[in-house]
Motif scaffolding. Structure first.
Motif, PDB file in Angstrom:
ATOM      1  N   VAL A  18       0.999  -1.221  -0.073  1.00  0.00           N
ATOM      2  CA  VAL A  18       0.101  -0.185   0.079  1.00  0.00           C
ATOM      3  C   VAL A  18       0.921   1.202  -0.125  1.00  0.00           C
ATOM      4  O   VAL A  18       0.430   2.186  -0.889  1.00  0.00           O
ATOM      5  N   GLY A  19       1.915   1.183   0.749  1.00  0.00           N
ATOM      6  CA  GLY A  19       2.854   2.328   0.914  1.00  0.00           C
ATOM      7  C   GLY A  19       3.402   2.734  -0.598  1.00  0.00           C
ATOM      8  O   GLY A  19       3.428   3.805  -0.883  1.00  0.00           O
ATOM      9  N   ALA A  20       3.843   1.696  -1.221  1.00  0.00           N
ATOM     10  CA  ALA A  20       4.395   1.496  -2.556  1.00  0.00           C
ATOM     11  C   ALA A  20       3.488   2.236  -3.478  1.00  0.00           C
ATOM     12  O   ALA A  20       3.838   3.118  -4.404  1.00  0.00           O
ATOM     13  N   SER A  62       9.163  10.710 -13.355  1.00  0.00           N
ATOM     14  CA  SER A  62       8.064  10.565 -12.240  1.00  0.00           C
ATOM     15  C   SER A  62       7.091   9.523 -12.751  1.00  0.00           C
ATOM     16  O   SER A  62       6.875   8.549 -11.730  1.00  0.00           O
ATOM     17  N   LEU A  63       6.667   9.324 -13.982  1.00  0.00           N
ATOM     18  CA  LEU A  63       5.498   8.280 -14.420  1.00  0.00           C
ATOM     19  C   LEU A  63       6.218   6.941 -14.241  1.00  0.00           C
ATOM     20  O   LEU A  63       5.643   6.150 -13.895  1.00  0.00           O
ATOM     21  N   VAL A  64       7.481   6.917 -14.698  1.00  0.00           N
ATOM     22  CA  VAL A  64       8.064   5.475 -14.831  1.00  0.00           C
ATOM     23  C   VAL A  64       8.417   5.102 -13.664  1.00  0.00           C
ATOM     24  O   VAL A  64       8.058   3.864 -13.133  1.00  0.00           O
ATOM     25  N   VAL A  65       8.982   5.750 -12.703  1.00  0.00           N
ATOM     26  CA  VAL A  65       8.925   5.464 -11.224  1.00  0.00           C
ATOM     27  C   VAL A  65       7.972   4.851 -10.283  1.00  0.00           C
ATOM     28  O   VAL A  65       7.918   3.970  -9.740  1.00  0.00           O
ATOM     29  N   GLY A  66       6.899   5.925 -10.871  1.00  0.00           N
ATOM     30  CA  GLY A  66       5.459   5.505 -10.341  1.00  0.00           C
ATOM     31  C   GLY A  66       4.975   4.140 -10.810  1.00  0.00           C
ATOM     32  O   GLY A  66       4.374   3.058 -10.051  1.00  0.00           O
ATOM     33  N   ILE A  70       4.270   0.730  -8.593  1.00  0.00           N
ATOM     34  CA  ILE A  70       2.866  -0.038  -8.857  1.00  0.00           C
ATOM     35  C   ILE A  70       3.171  -1.616  -9.270  1.00  0.00           C
ATOM     36  O   ILE A  70       2.524  -2.549  -8.579  1.00  0.00           O
ATOM     37  N   ALA A  71       4.079  -1.925 -10.184  1.00  0.00           N
ATOM     38  CA  ALA A  71       4.577  -3.164 -10.528  1.00  0.00           C
ATOM     39  C   ALA A  71       4.858  -4.018  -9.293  1.00  0.00           C
ATOM     40  O   ALA A  71       4.723  -5.168  -9.346  1.00  0.00           O
ATOM     41  N   ALA A  72       5.846  -3.310  -8.388  1.00  0.00           N
ATOM     42  CA  ALA A  72       6.405  -4.065  -7.284  1.00  0.00           C
ATOM     43  C   ALA A  72       5.479  -4.451  -6.571  1.00  0.00           C
ATOM     44  O   ALA A  72       5.414  -5.398  -5.802  1.00  0.00           O
ATOM     45  N   ALA A  80       7.887  -5.049  -2.938  1.00  0.00           N
ATOM     46  CA  ALA A  80       7.401  -3.733  -2.874  1.00  0.00           C
ATOM     47  C   ALA A  80       8.628  -3.158  -1.874  1.00  0.00           C
ATOM     48  O   ALA A  80       9.077  -2.041  -1.991  1.00  0.00           O
ATOM     49  N   SER A  81       8.946  -4.046  -0.882  1.00  0.00           N
ATOM     50  CA  SER A  81       9.859  -3.296   0.165  1.00  0.00           C
ATOM     51  C   SER A  81      11.116  -3.347  -0.439  1.00  0.00           C
ATOM     52  O   SER A  81      11.823  -2.185  -0.278  1.00  0.00           O
ATOM     53  N   THR A  82      11.893  -4.059  -1.494  1.00  0.00           N
ATOM     54  CA  THR A  82      13.011  -4.032  -1.951  1.00  0.00           C
ATOM     55  C   THR A  82      13.010  -2.799  -2.890  1.00  0.00           C
ATOM     56  O   THR A  82      14.009  -2.181  -2.749  1.00  0.00           O
ATOM     57  N   VAL A  83      11.822  -2.786  -3.740  1.00  0.00           N
ATOM     58  CA  VAL A  83      12.126  -1.790  -4.749  1.00  0.00           C
ATOM     59  C   VAL A  83      11.852  -0.301  -3.998  1.00  0.00           C
ATOM     60  O   VAL A  83      12.427   0.596  -4.232  1.00  0.00           O
ATOM     61  N   THR A  84      10.908  -0.192  -2.892  1.00  0.00           N
ATOM     62  CA  THR A  84      10.854   1.107  -2.068  1.00  0.00           C
ATOM     63  C   THR A  84      12.099   1.440  -1.532  1.00  0.00           C
ATOM     64  O   THR A  84      12.590   2.672  -1.547  1.00  0.00           O
ATOM     65  N   VAL A  85      12.898   0.641  -0.879  1.00  0.00           N
ATOM     66  CA  VAL A  85      14.180   0.745  -0.509  1.00  0.00           C
ATOM     67  C   VAL A  85      15.146   1.419  -1.624  1.00  0.00           C
ATOM     68  O   VAL A  85      15.609   2.365  -1.288  1.00  0.00           O
TER      69      VAL A  85
END
Length: 216
Positions: A18-20, A62-66, A70-72, A80-85
């Protein structure tokens, strides 16, 4: 084991996912507004968007990182945890790098000081979110990352190998088996309660005695 936890759907998994997603949506809004305003892609002056300076290149990034976040999140909590870090580290490095090129021809993302501050704060928040419940110490027994590191459910304080009382030997084995069952989410309610009570003791001998007392 990695496959099992990657596909889990526990509370910690939901926090990371959810955070990601929430952060990704914020980036998408920022990027879409930049494209709608038809910002020049490589201008170093920038145009205000949501209180930050932006150009076409920064909007696309910004769109690409978003989309990556979302994919993570769709992949699972671990991803999601790994990609967010990783994204958090990238934001911090971006803030540090761009502060050096402000008001120069090298300012390809049209950063201004508010952008730098946002990058540093957002990066720190993303790092905290991605690391939450995964890299910190004192993780609870039902934490998936703690269980993965200790698949046998070994107690943090090893039980002594020699007891004078034969009943203590049996109790020590029972306690060790019960702790493994708790870590693997296979313990009965009674076992879980007795293990929790035993953990209140600091010495291994006291834990064994507490386990024996729980049987009475």
């Amino acid at each position: 084991m990695n496959r099992v936890w990657r596909e889990s759907h526990g509370p910690l998994d939901a926090v990371h996912r959810v955070g990601a997603v929430l952060f990704a949506l914020g980036l998408w809004v920022f990027g879409i507004l930049g494209l709608v305003n038809r910002l020049e892609p490589f201008t170093t002056n920038g145009t205000p968007v949501l209180g930050l300076s932006s150009n076409g290149l920064l909007s696309v990034i910004s769109l690409v990182v978003g989309a990556i976040l979302i994919a993570a999140a769709m992949r699972g909590g671990r991803t999601a945890s790994t990609v967010t870090v990783i994204v958090g580290v990238a934001f911090i490095l971006s803030g540090l790098a761009n502060v050096l090129v402000l008001n120069t021809p090298m300012n390809l993302l049209a950063f201004r000081m508010p952008n730098v501050i946002f990058s540093l704060i957002a990066g720190a928040l993303l790092l905290f979110l991605g690391a939450y419940g995964r890299y910190t110490g004192g993780l609870p027994d039902d934490n998936p990352y703690r269980v993965e590191r200790h698949p046998g459910g070994e107690p943090e304080v090893p039980l002594p190998t020699v007891f004078r009382d034969a009943a203590d030997v049996i109790a020590a084995r029972e306690l060790a088996e019960a702790e493994r069952a708790v870590a693997q989410h296979a313990a009965s309610p009674e076992q879980a309660d007795r293990v929790a009570a035993a953990r209140g003791a600091r010495r291994a001998e006291d834990r064994v005695r507490s386990w024996r007392a729980g049987a009475s």
